[in-house]
Design an enzyme around this catalytic site. Structure first.
Site, short mmCIF file in Angstrom:
data_model
loop_
_atom_site.label_atom_id
_atom_site.label_comp_id
_atom_site.label_asym_id
_atom_site.label_seq_id
_atom_site.Cartn_x
_atom_site.Cartn_y
_atom_site.Cartn_z
N SER A 38 0.80 -1.23 0.00
CA SER A 38 0.00 0.00 0.00
C SER A 38 0.84 1.28 0.00
CB SER A 38 -0.91 0.01 1.23
OG SER A 38 -0.15 -0.23 2.39
N ASP A 333 -3.85 7.53 8.11
CA ASP A 333 -4.82 6.61 8.72
C ASP A 333 -4.08 5.72 9.73
OD1 ASP A 333 -3.53 4.62 7.28
OD2 ASP A 333 -5.20 4.19 5.93
N HIS A 336 -0.94 4.25 7.52
CA HIS A 336 -0.21 4.89 6.42
C HIS A 336 0.17 6.34 6.69
CE1 HIS A 336 -2.69 1.63 4.60
NE2 HIS A 336 -1.50 1.31 4.15
#
Ligand SMILES: *[C@@H]1O[C@H](CO)[C@@H](O)[C@H](O)[C@H]1NC(C)=O
Ligand SMILES: *[C@@H]1O[C@H](CO)[C@@H](O)[C@H](O)[C@H]1NC(C)=O
Ligand SMILES: *[C@@H]1O[C@H](CO)[C@@H](O)[C@H](O)[C@H]1NC(C)=O
Ligand SMILES: *[C@@H]1O[C@H](CO)[C@@H](O)[C@H](O)[C@H]1NC(C)=O
Ligand SMILES: *[C@@H]1O[C@H](CO)[C@@H](O)[C@H](O)[C@H]1NC(C)=O
Ligand SMILES: *[C@@H]1O[C@H](CO)[C@@H](O)[C@H](O)[C@H]1NC(C)=O
Ligand SMILES: *[C@@H]1O[C@H](CO)[C@@H](O)[C@H](O)[C@H]1NC(C)=O
Ligand SMILES: *[C@@H]1O[C@H](CO)[C@@H](O)[C@H](O)[C@H]1NC(C)=O
Ligand SMILES: *[C@@H]1O[C@H](CO)[C@@H](O)[C@H](O)[C@H]1NC(C)=O
Length: 369
Positions: A38, A333, A336
């Site tokens: 990610s 978040d 991340h």
């Protein structure tokens, strides 16, 4: 006087060069192929209807040009975007799954600047990310590259491998393998803990080595690699500690990973003397921001999107509370970094030096050789 005049000429030449790159960057710059999780995903998982690892809903992308989700696990751009920007590209290479929607046409034009295969939640091991139903593991990302490679060889008049030799292969992978390992490990609490960790790192390195070797066999020679960040410090894990501290055991595994990966790269380099690489010490880069937050970062512990608390942190979703000034947060978040943190990290990787990146930085690596 003459010296100053020379400087001005030099600056003008630079301006000229950058304009040329903007109008026809695909021809001037080598391609960039991006693999991983990610940290680098620019929308791959949005094409996986069954995946629960996704960032295509509010409030992801709130600071992107159209204030809409883009599939990036960020409030705006991510580390993949910021790195390619610093290397001279105005835009990130698109996801492979986007390109294959229009296979033939796109592969004649788009793949020249590169392709992004990264998939949020994935790892080095085939099974990492299974809990999200569907992610693209590294084995499959490399297979997708093989398809692209076949297409490039068909389409370009350049039958030599020179273009692929100059291309940059970026990697950011390992965090999800370590997080899943630690989750099981913590539950079973083995008494041979040290050996378990060592064996796990060895397993990961064997996989990493095999993936890189496959690419080397296909002609890849330049690798820009991000090691694992201090995964024990992500907001969701700090939240499990009563005092909000990082989980130290996890950070120790992340540091082992870096040392072992450094060894793997040195070994590969002696096997392939024309290989060049940069290893980014993402652990040091992020940890230094945690220790000594650069302006204007004020909060290095909690998530901007997710209630801004550790104890009551929630996943970033349309129900979460979003902070007003995203640049005040290291984390966007629960897992991340914010766009601002990505921008700073990309600077360290591209223009920094030891201990942040070694033996050379990404800018030097990307220079034609
Ligand atoms: C950029 O390069 C491509 C491929 O060589 C060429 O077709 C196109 O005309 C060039 N564009 C500009 C603006 O020079
Ligand atoms: C999604 O999952 C369902 C049920 O497991 C399966 O039948 C379907 O083929 C999957 N779709 C994709 C695109 O993988
Ligand atoms: C690209 O490769 C795929 C798989 O090998 C092939 O089916 C397709 O025709 C190729 N496309 C082009 C434009 O070469
Ligand atoms: C495929 O890509 C080409 C070139 O980018 C574009 O002109 C064409 O409309 C696209 N076709 C589809 C079906 O998306
Ligand atoms: C991972 O998957 C690939 C293909 O999907 C397979 O060839 C390989 O053996 C698997 N690796 C392991 C360690 O199971
Ligand atoms: C650790 O102990 C467990 C249970 O006794 C065993 O299954 C495992 O193989 C051991 N791991 C190592 C690396 O020795
Ligand atoms: C957000 O945090 C507050 C405490 O600051 C808490 O009362 C509230 O329940 C949290 N919201 C959610 C959705 O967890
Ligand atoms: C965020 O904070 C920085 C520094 O404190 C400030 O320069 C910037 O204008 C703020 N942005 C917004 C949208 O309030
Ligand atoms: C990158 O690394 C080189 C060599 O280590 C160093 O001289 C340079 O200052 C660094 N930064 C840039 C922008 O090249």
């Amino acid at each position: 006087m003459a010296k100053r005049f020379m400087t001005i000429l030099f600056l003008l030449a630079m301006v000229n060069l950058s304009l040329t790159m903007d109008t026809n960057e695909t021809v001037k710059l080598p391609a960039i192929y991006i693999f991983g999780d990610s940290i680098f995903d620019v929308g791959t998982n949005s094409f996986l209807p069954n995946s629960s690892s996704r960032a295509d809903m509010q409030f992801y992308g709130i600071d992107s040009p159209f204030q809409k989700p883009t599939g990036r696990f960020s409030n705006g751009y991510n580390a993949a975007d910021r790195i390619v920007n610093l290397l001279g590209y105005s835009e990130s290479p698109p996801p492979f799954l986007y390109l294959i929607q229009n296979y033939t046409e796109n592969f004649k034009t788009e793949n020249i600047k590169g392709v992004n295969f990264a998939s949020g939640g994935s790892g080095l091991l085939n099974d990492t990310g299974k809990r999200f139903n569907r992610v693209i593991p590294m084995v499959e990302q490399i297979q997708q590259f093989e398809t692209v490679h076949g297409n490039i060889s068909q389409n370009l008049n350049d039958p030599s491998e020179s273009r692929i030799h100059q291309s940059l292969f970026l990697f950011s992978v390992g965090s999800n393998d370590i997080l899943e390992f630690f989750d099981k490990f913590r539950k079973t609490n083995p008494d041979n803990a040290t050996q378990e960790v060592q064996q796990f790192i060895t397993t990961l390195m064997n996989q990493y080595q095999a993936h890189l070797q496959n690419l080397l066999n296909l002609g890849a020679r330049k690798f820009g690699i991000l090691s694992v960040p201090p995964v024990g410090c992500v907001p969701i894990l700090r939240g499990t500690n009563s005092d909000g501290q990082c989980i130290n055991e996890l950070n120790v595994i992340a540091q082992f990973f870096y040392l072992a990966l450094n060894g793997v790269l040195q070994d590969l380099n002696s096997e392939f003397p024309d290989m060049k690489y940069s290893l980014g010490n993402t652990f040091e880069i992020i940890y230094s921001m945690t220790d000594n937050p650069p302006f204007p970062i004020l909060d290095v512990k909690s998530a901007c999107c997710g209630n801004q608390t550790l104890k009551d942190g929630v996943p970033c979703s349309p129900d979460a509370k979003v902070c007003e000034n995203r640049s005040h947060f290291l984390f966007w978040d629960q897992y991340h970094p914010s766009e601002f943190a990505c921008t700073l990290a990309a600077h360290s990787l591209c223009n920094g030096e030891n201990p942040y990146v070694s033996p050379i930085n990404f800018s030097v690596l990307f220079q034609p050789s």
